[in-house]
Design an enzyme around this catalytic site. Structure first.
Site, PDB file in Angstrom:
ATOM      1  N   GLN A 192       0.857  -1.188   0.000  1.00 19.75           N
ATOM      2  CA  GLN A 192       0.000   0.000   0.000  1.00 19.75           C
ATOM      3  C   GLN A 192       0.891   1.235   0.000  1.00 19.75           C
ATOM      4  O   GLN A 192       1.763   1.381   0.861  1.00 19.75           O
ATOM      5  CB  GLN A 192      -0.904   0.012   1.226  1.00 19.75           C
ATOM      6  CG  GLN A 192      -1.929   1.146   1.213  1.00 19.75           C
ATOM      7  CD  GLN A 192      -2.744   1.167   2.489  1.00 19.75           C
ATOM      8  OE1 GLN A 192      -2.211   1.395   3.573  1.00 19.75           O
ATOM      9  NE2 GLN A 192      -4.037   0.931   2.365  1.00 19.75           N
ATOM     10  N   TYR A 215      -6.715  10.582   3.835  1.00 18.43           N
ATOM     11  CA  TYR A 215      -5.300  10.790   3.588  1.00 18.43           C
ATOM     12  C   TYR A 215      -5.216  11.813   2.442  1.00 18.43           C
ATOM     13  O   TYR A 215      -6.236  12.311   1.978  1.00 18.43           O
ATOM     14  CB  TYR A 215      -4.620   9.467   3.229  1.00 18.43           C
ATOM     15  CG  TYR A 215      -4.298   8.594   4.429  1.00 18.43           C
ATOM     16  CD1 TYR A 215      -5.198   8.446   5.478  1.00 18.43           C
ATOM     17  CD2 TYR A 215      -3.095   7.909   4.518  1.00 18.43           C
ATOM     18  CE1 TYR A 215      -4.897   7.659   6.585  1.00 18.43           C
ATOM     19  CE2 TYR A 215      -2.786   7.114   5.608  1.00 18.43           C
ATOM     20  CZ  TYR A 215      -3.685   6.985   6.639  1.00 18.43           C
ATOM     21  OH  TYR A 215      -3.383   6.199   7.724  1.00 18.43           O
ATOM     22  N   ARG A 269      -9.882  -7.586  10.183  1.00 19.34           N
ATOM     23  CA  ARG A 269      -9.893  -8.003  11.588  1.00 19.34           C
ATOM     24  C   ARG A 269     -10.067  -9.508  11.768  1.00 19.34           C
ATOM     25  O   ARG A 269      -9.470 -10.096  12.672  1.00 19.34           O
ATOM     26  CB  ARG A 269     -11.006  -7.252  12.330  1.00 19.34           C
ATOM     27  CG  ARG A 269     -10.735  -5.779  12.499  1.00 19.34           C
ATOM     28  CD  ARG A 269     -11.975  -5.022  12.956  1.00 19.34           C
ATOM     29  NE  ARG A 269     -13.001  -5.010  11.919  1.00 19.34           N
ATOM     30  CZ  ARG A 269     -14.222  -4.488  12.073  1.00 19.34           C
ATOM     31  NH1 ARG A 269     -14.558  -3.966  13.244  1.00 19.34           N
ATOM     32  NH2 ARG A 269     -15.085  -4.497  11.084  1.00 19.34           N
TER      33      ARG A 269
END
Length: 411
Positions: free
Chosen positions: A108, A178, A354
């Site tokens: 990423q 971001y 998760r």
């Protein structure tokens, strides 16, 4: 795998091999980018390698290394991986170790923009317009045109290094407010130049990044973008603009797939993470005076949203109906039923976060028994754990994790 009741005729088998741009994956499951907190001095550590090897050995088609900053001021913490030649030896060791387990590996890449931490970075955070960050208690300065040109170039250079390091794909971070995502947001972007105002102008910078990355890597690796559908804040970026942005990205031909996400790390960080909001745990790891602020008014910022399986599907379905490009469904993908639901709805891949922190071998277990349930309870306490290396707090892996200050790999 034989076709079962979980796999309707005509729909892809989520656990069969698939093509992502130029890359062949052993299946359609992707370990989503979850900041590991296991890099040190901007470099890879053995602990970071071990983290991704566990997920590769656990059966995913591809694991994603997060978050790798393209510029020093674009980090949310001083220890995050920073793309530069010194990082390449460790990154090569990581990709080789993941490949040895049969999985692909994605990096990423992005710039944190107004989410960056100027105190730890020793440099001002950047934003489309001047913005106050409540967590760092500091202002992000408005990015100049020169800054934007440099950062576009930084993305292309990072993608080139990703090829050199042996990555199979890069994921461009266009989400969570971001820097690129904050340009898309009318709530944050108040510019009056060619990068502000209309949607075409606000989408200019993200599109420039994606085109530059594609030009840099060609078809040597896959190029993915993580794109917000909804910032989760009034006046922010939403589906009515996300759909045309996705169309523009598709028409540019710069991407092989888009992973759909939601939320703002700047203004509504829990919007992506459905389930509990662990206020007490967040307060424990925050410096003063933020610690006191979280205790007193944290519930006004860290909202709790109810969890349900495939919780981003309703929004993602709107994007799926609008474009032909391969899409990756994220959010509440925890079992074979939700994986197959994504395939029936026309998504080509699923991303898991998760649930894999709780059980890195969940994909292998689902392959062995399609009825396997996930043990993740969506308490979100893993979100706080990255300060010492991200993990499920219900699993005792202390013997596998080094104390803080792990040695970076430099050669």
């Amino acid at each position: 795998m034989n076709q079962t009741a979980h796999q309707a005729p005509g729909n892809p088998d989520v656990l069969a091999p698939a093509q992502l741009g130029p890359v062949s994956l052993r299946n359609r499951t992707i370990k989503a980018a979850t900041y590991e907190g296991l890099s040190h001095e901007g470099l890879v550590t053995q602990e970071l390698i071990d983290f991704h090897v566990r997920h590769a050995a656990g059966g995913v088609g591809m694991t994603t290394v997060a978050y790798c900053a393209v510029a020093p001021e674009g980090r949310t913490g001083a220890h995050q991986i920073l793309w530069r030649p010194a990082a390449l030896p460790g990154l090569r060791k990581l990709t080789e170790a993941v490949h040895a387990e049969g999985a692909a590996v994605c990096a990423q890449i992005g710039h944190a923009g107004p989410v960056a931490n100027p105190k730890s970075n020793g440099a001002p955070a950047l934003s489309p317009s001047r913005h106050f960050h409540k967590t760092t208690l500091s202002f992000a300065r408005e990015a100049t045109r020169g800054d934007l040109k440099r950062i576009v170039r930084n993305h292309a250079e990072a993608a080139t290094m990703a090829v050199e390091a042996g990555f199979d794909a890069v994921e461009i971070h266009l989400g969570h407010n971001y820097l690129a995502s904050s340009f898309l947001s009318p709530r944050i972007n108040h510019r009056k130049d060619e990068y502000g105002g209309s949607l075409d102008n606000r989408a200019r910078f993200p599109r420039e990044i994606a085109r530059a990355v594609r030009a840099a890597v060609g078809k040597r690796i896959a190029v993915i973008a993580k794109l917000n559908m909804d910032d989760g804040v009034p006046g922010g970026f939403w589906l009515d603009e996300a759909i045309p942005v996705a169309r523009r990205l598709e028409s540019d031909g710069s991407l092989d797939a888009v992973e759909l996400t939601v939320g703002s790390s700047l203004l509504n960080p829990m919007y992506l993470f459905r389930g509990d909001a662990p206020l007490r745990e967040f307060a424990q790891v925050m410096p003063q005076p933020v610690k006191t602020g979280v205790k007193l008014v944290g519930n006004r910022v860290l909202h709790s949203y109810p969890y349900e399986d495939a919780y981003l599907l309703e929004q993602a379905r709107q994007v799926r109906a609008a474009i032909e490009m391969p899409l990756i469904l994220l959010g509440g993908i925890t079992n074979r039923r939700t994986m197959d639901l994504a395939m029936r709805e026309g998504f080509q891949f699923v991303a898991m976060g998760r649930a894999l922190l709780r059980e890195p071998d969940l994909v292998n277990r689902i392959r062995a028994d399609a009825a396997t349930p996930s043990l993740c309870i969506h308490c979100n306490k893993c979100m706080v754990s990255f300060h010492g290396g991200i993990r499920c707090v219900l699993v005792d892996d202390s013997g596998d994790r080094a104390a803080g200050g792990a040695t970076p790999i430099t050669g």
